[in-house]
Design a protein around this motif. Structure first.
Motif, PDB file in Angstrom:
ATOM      1  N   VAL A 244      38.767  10.650  28.769  1.00 22.97           N
ATOM      2  CA  VAL A 244      38.457  10.520  30.189  1.00 22.97           C
ATOM      3  C   VAL A 244      36.970  10.294  30.470  1.00 22.97           C
ATOM      4  N   LEU A 245      36.065  10.759  29.598  1.00 15.89           N
ATOM      5  CA  LEU A 245      34.641  10.738  29.933  1.00 15.89           C
ATOM      6  C   LEU A 245      34.102   9.347  30.257  1.00 15.89           C
ATOM      7  N   PRO A 246      34.502   8.283  29.556  1.00 10.82           N
ATOM      8  CA  PRO A 246      33.964   6.963  29.911  1.00 10.82           C
ATOM      9  C   PRO A 246      34.276   6.532  31.344  1.00 10.82           C
ATOM     10  N   TYR A 247      35.267   7.153  31.957  1.00  6.35           N
ATOM     11  CA  TYR A 247      35.668   6.761  33.311  1.00  6.35           C
ATOM     12  C   TYR A 247      35.011   7.612  34.388  1.00  6.35           C
ATOM     13  N   LEU A 248      34.114   8.511  33.973  1.00  7.32           N
ATOM     14  CA  LEU A 248      33.390   9.367  34.909  1.00  7.32           C
ATOM     15  C   LEU A 248      31.902   9.056  34.866  1.00  7.32           C
ATOM     16  N   THR A 249      31.250   9.117  36.009  1.00  5.47           N
ATOM     17  CA  THR A 249      29.804   8.948  36.041  1.00  5.47           C
ATOM     18  C   THR A 249      29.150  10.126  35.317  1.00  5.47           C
ATOM     19  N   ASP A 250      27.862   9.979  35.004  1.00  7.36           N
ATOM     20  CA  ASP A 250      27.140  11.053  34.334  1.00  7.36           C
ATOM     21  C   ASP A 250      27.160  12.324  35.172  1.00  7.36           C
ATOM     22  N   GLU A 251      26.984  12.182  36.464  1.00  8.46           N
ATOM     23  CA  GLU A 251      27.007  13.342  37.361  1.00  8.46           C
ATOM     24  C   GLU A 251      28.382  14.003  37.363  1.00  8.46           C
ATOM     25  N   ALA A 252      29.439  13.184  37.395  1.00 13.85           N
ATOM     26  CA  ALA A 252      30.794  13.732  37.401  1.00 13.85           C
ATOM     27  C   ALA A 252      31.104  14.436  36.079  1.00 13.85           C
ATOM     28  N   GLN A 253      30.584  13.901  34.972  1.00  8.38           N
ATOM     29  CA  GLN A 253      30.771  14.560  33.678  1.00  8.38           C
ATOM     30  C   GLN A 253      30.113  15.936  33.666  1.00  8.38           C
ATOM     31  N   ASN A 254      28.897  16.005  34.185  1.00  8.19           N
ATOM     32  CA  ASN A 254      28.195  17.283  34.214  1.00  8.19           C
ATOM     33  C   ASN A 254      28.952  18.301  35.067  1.00  8.19           C
ATOM     34  N   THR A 255      29.474  17.853  36.197  1.00  9.81           N
ATOM     35  CA  THR A 255      30.254  18.745  37.061  1.00  9.81           C
ATOM     36  C   THR A 255      31.507  19.213  36.345  1.00  9.81           C
ATOM     37  N   LEU A 256      32.154  18.307  35.616  1.00 10.66           N
ATOM     38  CA  LEU A 256      33.365  18.652  34.872  1.00 10.66           C
ATOM     39  C   LEU A 256      33.079  19.755  33.852  1.00 10.66           C
ATOM     40  N   PHE A 257      32.012  19.591  33.062  1.00 11.44           N
ATOM     41  CA  PHE A 257      31.692  20.588  32.040  1.00 11.44           C
ATOM     42  C   PHE A 257      31.249  21.902  32.663  1.00 11.44           C
ATOM     43  N   THR A 258      30.574  21.828  33.789  1.00 16.57           N
ATOM     44  CA  THR A 258      30.173  23.056  34.481  1.00 16.57           C
ATOM     45  C   THR A 258      31.395  23.845  34.921  1.00 16.57           C
ATOM     46  N   ARG A 259      32.391  23.159  35.476  1.00 13.46           N
ATOM     47  CA  ARG A 259      33.594  23.841  35.942  1.00 13.46           C
ATOM     48  C   ARG A 259      34.403  24.393  34.763  1.00 13.46           C
ATOM     49  N   ILE A 260      34.555  23.610  33.716  1.00 14.86           N
ATOM     50  CA  ILE A 260      35.302  24.094  32.546  1.00 14.86           C
ATOM     51  C   ILE A 260      34.618  25.333  31.972  1.00 14.86           C
ATOM     52  N   SER A 261      33.309  25.272  31.848  1.00 17.43           N
ATOM     53  CA  SER A 261      32.576  26.404  31.275  1.00 17.43           C
ATOM     54  C   SER A 261      32.712  27.652  32.141  1.00 17.43           C
ATOM     55  N   GLY A 262      32.690  27.471  33.458  1.00 24.33           N
ATOM     56  CA  GLY A 262      32.832  28.601  34.358  1.00 24.33           C
ATOM     57  C   GLY A 262      34.207  29.240  34.310  1.00 24.33           C
ATOM     58  N   LEU A 263      35.204  28.479  33.849  1.00 24.52           N
ATOM     59  CA  LEU A 263      36.575  28.981  33.770  1.00 24.52           C
ATOM     60  C   LEU A 263      36.929  29.540  32.392  1.00 24.52           C
ATOM     61  N   SER A 264      36.021  29.376  31.434  1.00 25.32           N
ATOM     62  CA  SER A 264      36.343  29.673  30.036  1.00 25.32           C
ATOM     63  C   SER A 264      35.823  31.036  29.605  1.00 25.32           C
ATOM     64  N   ALA A 265      36.742  31.936  29.300  1.00 21.43           N
ATOM     65  CA  ALA A 265      36.384  33.257  28.795  1.00 21.43           C
ATOM     66  C   ALA A 265      35.879  33.133  27.364  1.00 21.43           C
ATOM     67  N   PRO A 266      35.124  34.130  26.868  1.00 24.44           N
ATOM     68  CA  PRO A 266      34.694  34.115  25.464  1.00 24.44           C
ATOM     69  C   PRO A 266      35.886  33.914  24.523  1.00 24.44           C
ATOM     70  N   GLY A 267      35.685  33.101  23.509  1.00 22.75           N
ATOM     71  CA  GLY A 267      36.759  32.789  22.581  1.00 22.75           C
ATOM     72  C   GLY A 267      37.515  31.526  22.923  1.00 22.75           C
ATOM     73  N   SER A 268      37.233  30.949  24.083  1.00 25.17           N
ATOM     74  CA  SER A 268      37.877  29.696  24.469  1.00 25.17           C
ATOM     75  C   SER A 268      37.428  28.565  23.553  1.00 25.17           C
ATOM     76  N   ARG A 269      38.269  27.543  23.464  1.00 25.77           N
ATOM     77  CA  ARG A 269      37.965  26.376  22.640  1.00 25.77           C
ATOM     78  C   ARG A 269      38.107  25.107  23.477  1.00 25.77           C
ATOM     79  N   ILE A 270      37.393  24.080  23.064  1.00 24.32           N
ATOM     80  CA  ILE A 270      37.488  22.794  23.747  1.00 24.32           C
ATOM     81  C   ILE A 270      37.451  21.669  22.722  1.00 24.32           C
ATOM     82  N   ALA A 271      38.207  20.631  22.982  1.00 21.50           N
ATOM     83  CA  ALA A 271      38.186  19.411  22.172  1.00 21.50           C
ATOM     84  C   ALA A 271      37.930  18.238  23.095  1.00 21.50           C
ATOM     85  N   ILE A 272      36.982  17.402  22.711  1.00 22.35           N
ATOM     86  CA  ILE A 272      36.620  16.225  23.492  1.00 22.35           C
ATOM     87  C   ILE A 272      36.693  15.018  22.562  1.00 22.35           C
TER      88      ILE A 272
END
Length: 303
Positions: free
Chosen positions: A186-214
């Protein structure tokens, strides 16, 4: 083939799509490649649902390709590469389940069928985030075929460019429990600003021990280079008249660096050639050429 306009020139900040238009059609195209990969002699994965989506869409180009699939290394390049990508994310979710994670979030789920294909650990809930029309199409097709998910599947109809986190929590997502996130293609279809917002929201929702694959086969999908590749390797593109460069944006910030900045521990980044080697494959020349300009990246990290 159409000429290549400026990156993102056919996009707007609030554009929308269904499964047969704009960005939505790319999910259908990738499903076509997964369906073709399933026909190869030794597929890395078998997505038997992908063909159902193509048939339901009644897209003449993809229906024609499935009716007369190629057999050469060149013709099967993109189905093979997307088979590799699919296997990467399959393995990620299986490993997350083995580690005790019981919440999975598929971001920009498109025509992802993992809720139906994978053997999920008992107690897992799978959340799929995407636009309403995309989720509706998938649900309709799978219901018509009597498909049943192998874990509770929760649709979260939302636009990633808005505050979708509220909808996710309202659907039952628990921010206190570790989660596994996939951000596939999905990242190529998002602007740089939208990507940063996406990662900010994911990080805010992720408890310790969470995993991510990109991961994405290409961080920069340049139509002119795809055309040049097809001239050198006839039949390799298999994307019809889709001009990816009109749908994607020029990448600015490396996603691995962005994850690290948000407090994730990032594992060594791999490309599609690395993944193929890990699966015991010897990448043919056409795959090497594709990756030389599409610059694939596959990233895993832990919170």
């Amino acid at each position: 083939m159409s000429t290549t306009p400026e990156f993102g020139s056919l996009r707007s900040d609030d554009d929308h799509w269904d499964i047969v238009s704009s960005v939505g059609y790319t999910a259908l195209l990738v499903a076509g490649w997964r369906a073709l990969h399933a026909l190869s002699p030794q597929p890395l994965v078998r997505d038997d649902y992908a063909k159902m989506f193509i048939e339901a869409s009644r897209d003449p180009y993809l229906a024609g390709v499935l009716a007369n699939p190629g057999t050469s290394e060149d013709e099967m390049a993109f189905p093979r590469l997307y088979g590799v990508q699919t296997r990467f994310f399959d393995d990620f979710f299986v490993a997350a389940g083995a580690a005790g994670i019981r919440q999975a979030v598929i971001v920009a789920a498109g025509l992802d069928s993992r809720a139906y294909r994978l053997e999920w650990a008992q107690g897992t809930r799978v959340y799929e985030v995407d636009l309403p029309k995309v989720l509706e199409f998938k649900a309709h097709v799978l219901a018509r075929h009597g498909a049943k998910p192998k874990a509770p599947r929760v649709e979260v109809a939302a636009d990633l460019r808005t505050d979708w986190s509220r909808a996710l929590e309202a659907a039952g997502f628990d921010v206190e429990r570790p989660s596994a996130w996939s951000v596939e293609g999905v990242l190529p279809y998002l602007t740089d600003e939208a990507q940063n917002t996406l990662f900010t929201r994911i990080s805010g929702l992720s408890a310790p021990g969470s995993r991510i694959a990109i991961g994405a086969l290409g961080s920069r999908l340049d139509h002119e280079q795809l055309e040049a590749l097809e001239k050198a390797h006839p039949g390799v593109n298999m994307s019809g008249d889709v001009d990816f460069s009109a749908l994607t944006y020029e990448p600015q910030t490396d996603p691995a660096e962005r994850l690290a900045a948000h407090g994730w521990v990032v594992e060594p980044v791999r490309n599609t050639l690395d993944l193929q080697a890990g699966y015991g494959m010897d990448p043919p020349d056409v795959d090497v050429k594709i990756d030389s300009f599409m610059r694939s990246q596959y990233i895993t990290a832990t919170r």
